[in-house]
Design an enzyme around this catalytic site. Structure first.
Site, PDB file in Angstrom:
ATOM      1  CE1 TYR A 170      -3.228   2.894   0.441  1.00 11.18           C
ATOM      2  CE2 TYR A 170      -2.989   2.728   2.828  1.00 11.18           C
ATOM      3  CZ  TYR A 170      -3.531   3.352   1.719  1.00 11.18           C
ATOM      4  OH  TYR A 170      -4.357   4.434   1.881  1.00 11.18           O
ATOM      5  CG  ASP A 176      -3.956   2.106  -3.404  1.00  7.14           C
ATOM      6  OD1 ASP A 176      -3.539   2.669  -4.431  1.00  7.14           O
ATOM      7  OD2 ASP A 176      -4.664   2.673  -2.551  1.00  7.14           O
ATOM      8  CG  ASN A 179      -2.442   5.848  -3.414  1.00  8.56           C
ATOM      9  OD1 ASN A 179      -3.519   6.272  -3.803  1.00  8.56           O
ATOM     10  ND2 ASN A 179      -2.255   5.331  -2.214  1.00  8.56           N
ATOM     11  CG  HIS A 181      -9.121   1.802  -4.147  1.00  9.79           C
ATOM     12  ND1 HIS A 181      -7.976   2.072  -4.883  1.00  9.79           N
ATOM     13  CD2 HIS A 181      -9.154   2.720  -3.147  1.00  9.79           C
ATOM     14  CE1 HIS A 181      -7.346   3.107  -4.344  1.00  9.79           C
ATOM     15  NE2 HIS A 181      -8.038   3.515  -3.282  1.00  9.79           N
TER      16      HIS A 181
END
Length: 264
Positions: A107, A149, A151, A253
Site C-alpha cells: 500500500y 494500491d 496510488n 477502489h
C-alpha cells in the site's frame, strides 16, 4: 491460481462486500490494503470460516494495514514485512507460496494534495517509499507477484483526463517517473496492460466526491498487479470488477483478479 488485490478501505466496515465477492468469485488468495485494523481486531475468524485459513496480517490502529488471506498453504516462517515508509506504518506484507513464488502486497502512500516535497512532506515520503522499493526490486531473484494500491496512474489512458491531472498527485510526471523506474528495476510485467493494452480504458478507482461515478467516469488506475518476467508463461487472465463500485457504501477502489496456471 486466482489472486485478488483490493483496497477495501476498512475491512470491518465492508465484511458483507468481501463475503459476497469471495462467494461469487472464489479466488484462491485475497490481498487487502487499507484494512484499518490492528492484528488484534482483524476479523480472522470471518475469513477462516470462508475457507481462507492461511493468513498473513499486518495492521495498525485506524490507518493503513495490509493482509493476505489464502486457501492455499504458505509457511508462516516466510512472512515478511518491509518498512519502505521508514516509520513503522503497516504498508507491506509478503509470503512465499509452496511453488516458490513470492507474493508481495503493498500500500504505497497517497502523498497528500500538493506535488512538492518541500511544501508537502507526505509527497516526499511517497517518492522515498518508491525509491526504497526500487532498491529492493533490483535485487530480486525469486519469481515474484507484486500487487496493491500503488496510488499512481502511470499512463495517459490510466486517467480520465491526462491534461487536467498532470499537476494532481497520482499522475504527476515525477511520480510516473518513479513508478517507471520501479517497473524497470525488475522488468516487471504490468498485468493490467498486458491483458488490456493502452490506450484501452482501464480504471480501478473513482472518488467519493462524484455523486454519480458512472456518469462522470472520472476514474484512475491506481491499483496494480505486476509479475516477474519469468512468470509470463503462467498468465491466464486479468479482470477488474468495476461493478463493485456500485455496491451500497463501497470502497472507492475495486478488486482486481489475475489468474495464473502453475500446473505441470
Amino acid at each position: 491460481m486466482r489472486i485478488v488485490s483490493w483496497n477495501i478501505n476498512s475491512v470491518r466496515a465492508r465484511l458483507a462486500h468481501v463475503e459476497r465477492f469471495l462467494k461469487e468469485e472464489q479466488p484462491d488468495i485475497l490481498c487487502l490494503q487499507e484494512t484499518k485494523a490492528t492484528n488484534g481486531v482483524f476479523p480472522s475468524r470471518f475469513f477462516y470460516d470462508l475457507g481462507y485459513i492461511h493468513q498473513a496480517v499486518h495492521g495498525q490502529p485506524g490507518y493503513n494495514g495490509v493482509a493476505i488471506l489464502s486457501r492455499i498453504a504458505f509457511s508462516p516462517a516466510e512472512i515478511t514485512s518491509h518498512d519502505w515508509q521508514n516509520n513503522q506504518e503497516a504498508r507491506h506484507i509478503g509470503i512465499t507460496l509452496e511453488n516458490g513464488v513470492r507474493l508481495e502486497n503493498v500500500y504505497i502512500p497517497a502523498g497528500g494534495d500538493i506535488p512538492d516535497r518541500d511544501l508537502n512532506p507526505k509527497f516526499g515520503q511517497k517518492l522515498d517509499f518508491i525509491s526504497r522499493m526500487i532498491e529492493w526490486s533490483s535485487h530480486l531473484e525469486q519469481p515474484t507477484i507484486l500487487v496493491g494500491d500503488f496510488n499512481i496512474a502511470p499512463l495517459e489512458s490510466d486517467v480520465w483526463s491526462h491534461k487536467q491531472l498532470l499537476k494532481v498527485v497520482s499522475h504527476t510526471p515525477i511520480e510516473v517517473d518513479h513508478l517507471s523506474r520501479l517497473q524497470a528495476s525488475h522488468n516487471w510485467i504490468d498485468l493490467g496492460r498486458h491483458f488490456y493494452p493502452a490506450p484501452e480504458r482501464l480504471y480501478t478507482w473513482w472518488s467519493y466526491r462524484s455523486k454519480d461515478w458512472t456518469k462522470s467516469d472520472r476514474g484512475r488506475r491506481l491499483d496494480h498487479m505486476w509479475a516477474s518476467p519469468s512468470l509470463v508463461d503462467h498468465l491466464v487472465g486479468h479482470k477488474v470488477y468495476e461493478s463493485c463500485r456500485s455496491w451500497i457504501k463501497p470502497s472507492d477502489h475495486v478488486p482486481l483478479l489475475t489468474e495464473f496456471s502453475f500446473h505441470g
